[in-house]
Write a protein that holds these residues in place. Structure first.
Motif, PDB file in Angstrom:
ATOM      1  N   TRP A  63       1.330  -2.484   4.896  1.00 16.25           N
ATOM      2  CA  TRP A  63       1.710  -1.251   5.372  1.00 16.25           C
ATOM      3  C   TRP A  63       1.257  -0.443   6.660  1.00 16.25           C
ATOM      4  O   TRP A  63       1.310   0.043   7.334  1.00 16.25           O
ATOM      5  CB  TRP A  63       1.221   0.130   3.817  1.00 16.25           C
ATOM      6  CG  TRP A  63       1.591  -0.192   3.153  1.00 16.25           C
ATOM      7  CD1 TRP A  63       2.994   0.202   2.391  1.00 16.25           C
ATOM      8  CD2 TRP A  63       1.046   1.044   2.062  1.00 16.25           C
ATOM      9  NE1 TRP A  63       2.874   0.443   0.994  1.00 16.25           N
ATOM     10  CE2 TRP A  63       2.189   0.861   0.748  1.00 16.25           C
ATOM     11  CE3 TRP A  63       0.218   1.201   1.179  1.00 16.25           C
ATOM     12  CZ2 TRP A  63       1.821   1.258  -1.073  1.00 16.25           C
ATOM     13  CZ3 TRP A  63      -0.301   1.817  -0.174  1.00 16.25           C
ATOM     14  CH2 TRP A  63       0.885   1.627  -0.990  1.00 16.25           C
ATOM     15  N   THR A 121       3.874  -2.108   8.689  1.00 19.19           N
ATOM     16  CA  THR A 121       5.112  -1.194   8.745  1.00 19.19           C
ATOM     17  C   THR A 121       4.968  -0.055   8.873  1.00 19.19           C
ATOM     18  O   THR A 121       5.858   0.883   9.477  1.00 19.19           O
ATOM     19  CB  THR A 121       5.695  -1.409   7.499  1.00 19.19           C
ATOM     20  OG1 THR A 121       5.065  -1.010   6.425  1.00 19.19           O
ATOM     21  CG2 THR A 121       6.034  -3.128   6.981  1.00 19.19           C
ATOM     22  N   THR A 122       3.570   0.939   8.347  1.00 18.95           N
ATOM     23  CA  THR A 122       3.785   2.371   8.760  1.00 18.95           C
ATOM     24  C   THR A 122       3.840   3.006   9.991  1.00 18.95           C
ATOM     25  O   THR A 122       4.299   3.547  10.323  1.00 18.95           O
ATOM     26  CB  THR A 122       2.531   3.064   7.462  1.00 18.95           C
ATOM     27  OG1 THR A 122       1.752   2.435   7.869  1.00 18.95           O
ATOM     28  CG2 THR A 122       3.535   3.163   5.868  1.00 18.95           C
ATOM     29  N   LEU A 172       7.653   2.291  11.225  1.00 14.30           N
ATOM     30  CA  LEU A 172       8.604   3.569  10.832  1.00 14.30           C
ATOM     31  C   LEU A 172       8.337   4.270  11.453  1.00 14.30           C
ATOM     32  O   LEU A 172       8.838   5.893  11.583  1.00 14.30           O
ATOM     33  CB  LEU A 172       8.143   3.512   8.992  1.00 14.30           C
ATOM     34  CG  LEU A 172       8.484   2.590   8.703  1.00 14.30           C
ATOM     35  CD1 LEU A 172       8.134   2.320   6.833  1.00 14.30           C
ATOM     36  CD2 LEU A 172      10.121   2.703   8.328  1.00 14.30           C
ATOM     37  N   GLY A 231      -7.410   4.327   2.424  1.00 12.57           N
ATOM     38  CA  GLY A 231      -6.855   4.468   0.445  1.00 12.57           C
ATOM     39  C   GLY A 231      -7.875   2.950   0.550  1.00 12.57           C
ATOM     40  O   GLY A 231      -7.206   2.686  -0.757  1.00 12.57           O
ATOM     41  N   GLY A 277      -7.731  10.193   3.425  1.00 10.82           N
ATOM     42  CA  GLY A 277      -6.508   9.580   3.804  1.00 10.82           C
ATOM     43  C   GLY A 277      -5.182  10.508   3.754  1.00 10.82           C
ATOM     44  O   GLY A 277      -4.868  10.517   4.164  1.00 10.82           O
ATOM     45  N   CYS A 278      -5.577  11.586   2.716  1.00 10.27           N
ATOM     46  CA  CYS A 278      -5.132  12.297   2.757  1.00 10.27           C
ATOM     47  C   CYS A 278      -5.102  13.800   3.390  1.00 10.27           C
ATOM     48  O   CYS A 278      -4.035  14.333   3.955  1.00 10.27           O
ATOM     49  CB  CYS A 278      -4.774  13.590   0.721  1.00 10.27           C
ATOM     50  SG  CYS A 278      -4.560  12.337  -0.792  1.00 10.27           S
ATOM     51  N   LEU A 293      -2.601  12.448   5.868  1.00 16.15           N
ATOM     52  CA  LEU A 293      -1.101  12.509   5.687  1.00 16.15           C
ATOM     53  C   LEU A 293      -1.681  14.005   7.183  1.00 16.15           C
ATOM     54  O   LEU A 293       0.462  13.564   6.949  1.00 16.15           O
ATOM     55  CB  LEU A 293      -0.471  11.562   3.628  1.00 16.15           C
ATOM     56  CG  LEU A 293      -0.086  12.225   4.009  1.00 16.15           C
ATOM     57  CD1 LEU A 293       1.639  10.860   4.946  1.00 16.15           C
ATOM     58  CD2 LEU A 293       0.250  11.405   2.673  1.00 16.15           C
ATOM     59  N   TRP A 340       6.578  10.535   1.890  1.00 18.97           N
ATOM     60  CA  TRP A 340       5.345   9.440   2.155  1.00 18.97           C
ATOM     61  C   TRP A 340       4.279  10.723   1.172  1.00 18.97           C
ATOM     62  O   TRP A 340       3.499   9.762   0.873  1.00 18.97           O
ATOM     63  CB  TRP A 340       4.963  10.000   3.558  1.00 18.97           C
ATOM     64  CG  TRP A 340       5.454   7.975   4.118  1.00 18.97           C
ATOM     65  CD1 TRP A 340       7.020   7.845   3.791  1.00 18.97           C
ATOM     66  CD2 TRP A 340       4.774   8.528   5.294  1.00 18.97           C
ATOM     67  NE1 TRP A 340       7.300   7.340   4.865  1.00 18.97           N
ATOM     68  CE2 TRP A 340       5.962   6.888   5.618  1.00 18.97           C
ATOM     69  CE3 TRP A 340       3.958   8.455   6.312  1.00 18.97           C
ATOM     70  CZ2 TRP A 340       5.580   6.771   7.050  1.00 18.97           C
ATOM     71  CZ3 TRP A 340       3.809   7.439   7.740  1.00 18.97           C
ATOM     72  CH2 TRP A 340       4.720   6.785   7.610  1.00 18.97           C
ATOM     73  N   TYR A 400       3.449   8.688  -2.301  1.00 18.39           N
ATOM     74  CA  TYR A 400       2.462   7.464  -2.129  1.00 18.39           C
ATOM     75  C   TYR A 400       1.310   7.548  -2.925  1.00 18.39           C
ATOM     76  O   TYR A 400       0.167   6.982  -3.608  1.00 18.39           O
ATOM     77  CB  TYR A 400       2.911   6.976  -0.618  1.00 18.39           C
ATOM     78  CG  TYR A 400       3.832   5.847  -0.963  1.00 18.39           C
ATOM     79  CD1 TYR A 400       5.083   6.320  -0.296  1.00 18.39           C
ATOM     80  CD2 TYR A 400       3.650   4.373  -1.057  1.00 18.39           C
ATOM     81  CE1 TYR A 400       5.814   5.289   0.061  1.00 18.39           C
ATOM     82  CE2 TYR A 400       4.940   3.744  -0.861  1.00 18.39           C
ATOM     83  CZ  TYR A 400       6.277   4.302   0.071  1.00 18.39           C
ATOM     84  OH  TYR A 400       7.008   3.030   0.404  1.00 18.39           O
ATOM     85  N   TRP A 453      -0.360   6.192  -5.903  1.00 15.20           N
ATOM     86  CA  TRP A 453      -2.043   5.789  -5.874  1.00 15.20           C
ATOM     87  C   TRP A 453      -2.925   6.639  -6.185  1.00 15.20           C
ATOM     88  O   TRP A 453      -3.642   5.726  -7.290  1.00 15.20           O
ATOM     89  CB  TRP A 453      -2.440   5.705  -4.179  1.00 15.20           C
ATOM     90  CG  TRP A 453      -4.157   5.466  -4.485  1.00 15.20           C
ATOM     91  CD1 TRP A 453      -3.769   3.844  -3.062  1.00 15.20           C
ATOM     92  CD2 TRP A 453      -5.341   5.305  -4.521  1.00 15.20           C
ATOM     93  NE1 TRP A 453      -5.790   3.870  -3.019  1.00 15.20           N
ATOM     94  CE2 TRP A 453      -5.892   5.062  -4.147  1.00 15.20           C
ATOM     95  CE3 TRP A 453      -6.187   6.548  -4.808  1.00 15.20           C
ATOM     96  CZ2 TRP A 453      -7.609   4.752  -3.643  1.00 15.20           C
ATOM     97  CZ3 TRP A 453      -7.413   6.810  -5.045  1.00 15.20           C
ATOM     98  CH2 TRP A 453      -8.202   5.880  -4.626  1.00 15.20           C
ATOM     99  N   ASP A 476       9.408   2.035  -1.647  1.00 11.77           N
ATOM    100  CA  ASP A 476       8.754   1.241  -1.050  1.00 11.77           C
ATOM    101  C   ASP A 476      10.641   0.727  -0.332  1.00 11.77           C
ATOM    102  O   ASP A 476      10.846   0.901   0.929  1.00 11.77           O
ATOM    103  CB  ASP A 476       8.243  -0.061  -0.767  1.00 11.77           C
ATOM    104  CG  ASP A 476       6.844   0.175  -1.266  1.00 11.77           C
ATOM    105  OD1 ASP A 476       6.503   1.267   0.148  1.00 11.77           O
ATOM    106  OD2 ASP A 476       6.331  -0.755  -1.213  1.00 11.77           O
ATOM    107  N   LYS A 487      11.511   1.854   3.235  1.00 15.52           N
ATOM    108  CA  LYS A 487      12.020   0.880   3.819  1.00 15.52           C
ATOM    109  C   LYS A 487      13.964   0.276   3.972  1.00 15.52           C
ATOM    110  O   LYS A 487      14.676   1.326   5.286  1.00 15.52           O
ATOM    111  CB  LYS A 487      11.743  -0.572   4.165  1.00 15.52           C
ATOM    112  CG  LYS A 487      10.039  -0.345   4.187  1.00 15.52           C
ATOM    113  CD  LYS A 487       8.871  -1.530   3.356  1.00 15.52           C
ATOM    114  CE  LYS A 487       7.556  -1.242   4.273  1.00 15.52           C
ATOM    115  NZ  LYS A 487       6.458  -1.563   3.231  1.00 15.52           N
TER     116      LYS A 487
END
Ligand code: RET
Length: 247
Positions: A98, A101-102, A105, A134, A152-153, A156, A193, A196, A200, A222, A226
């Motif tokens: 992540w 890759t995030t 994206l 996370g 983390g939230c 986001l 998203w 996720y 978690w 995923d 992706k």
């Protein structure tokens, strides 16, 4: 893996991880192949999206091989009593995936909307905060883990605000085709998203669902976030000249 963790993935869990690995690999070659039909200069979305699925393929190879995890002590609620002394596999390799890759994206989306580089960099830095908090939360055993989760939230929430408000509005004057592909891919991203942190919460966070269920939950997310996202994005860009986006 009974030697190191009481609760790990099963043989079927491993088969599923390898299946996802195969789909990621295949998508990567398709995305690169589609890029060859365009001039070198016009391949930016093919390269970014192919890199995303290549990295995911390696992460899934790792998890299918039952590697890239560390056992973390957990408690489990069994009808009338708490069972302790158990361990759960925590796949830290997901977060390495992540972390790479995030941001890619987000680049796919924000470049589509024609957002300027300083904004893109800033949103990626916030995204890194989300992934790292996370990861730390996943590795912490005490309830402090939920503190990291909250950070983390919040990250986001800020990223989604940038996508559904700032970037969406920025995409509109560029053209109907740009607006459409941004709207489709942006909506898919916003919905996925948000799922996720739920995954978690029931896996790394609360140990509510089994590692095999975790494999299915994150695996489907995923695949949608992706390869499905990537196909939609690359198809949406088929008649868009990147020069219109300042690329
Ligand atoms: C964590 C836990 C901390 C709180 C939040 C999270 C969000 C993670 C997201 C991950 C997206 C991953 C993608 C992978 C590509 O396939 C780190 C789970 C908010 C949004 C899109």
């Amino acid at each position: 893996n009974g030697a190191t963790a009481d609760i790990g993935i099963t043989t079927r869990g491993s088969d599923w991880y390898f299946t996802v690995c195969a789909i990621m690999t295949l998508s990567a070659f398709v995305f690169i192949g589609l890029g060859f039909r365009k001039h070198r200069r016009d391949r930016i979305f093919h390269y970014i999206t192919a890199a995303v699925v290549f990295v995911a393929a390696i992460a899934y190879f790792t998890m299918g091989s039952n590697l890239g995890f560390t056992p973390i002590a957990v408690e489990m609620q069994r009808s009338d009593h708490k069972v302790s002394g158990l361990y759960r596999e925590i796949f830290y390799v997901r977060y390495i995936d992540w972390f790479i890759t995030t941001p890619l994206l987000l680049m796919d989306l924000l470049l589509t909307a024609g957002m300027p580089w300083p904004t893109i960099l800033w949103v990626i830095l916030v995204d890194w905060i989300m992934i790292v908090t996370g990861l730390v939360g996943a590795l912490v055993q005490s309830s402090y883990k939920w503190g990291f989760y909250v950070f983390g939230c919040a990250a986001l929430a800020y990223i989604l605000y940038q996508l559904v408000w700032e970037a969406r509005r920025h995409s509109i004057p560029i053209g109907l085709d740009v607006k459409r592909v941004f709207f489709q891919c942006g909506t898919l991203t916003a919905v996925l998203w948000l799922l996720y942190p739920i995954a978690w919460g029931v896996c790394e966070g609360g140990n509510v669902i089994s590692p095999d269920s975790e494999a299915v939950f994150y695996g489907i997310l995923d695949l949608l976030a992706k390869p499905v996202f990537g196909a939609l994005l690359i198809w949406g860009h088929r008649n868009i000249d990147p020069a219109r986006l300042g690329l």
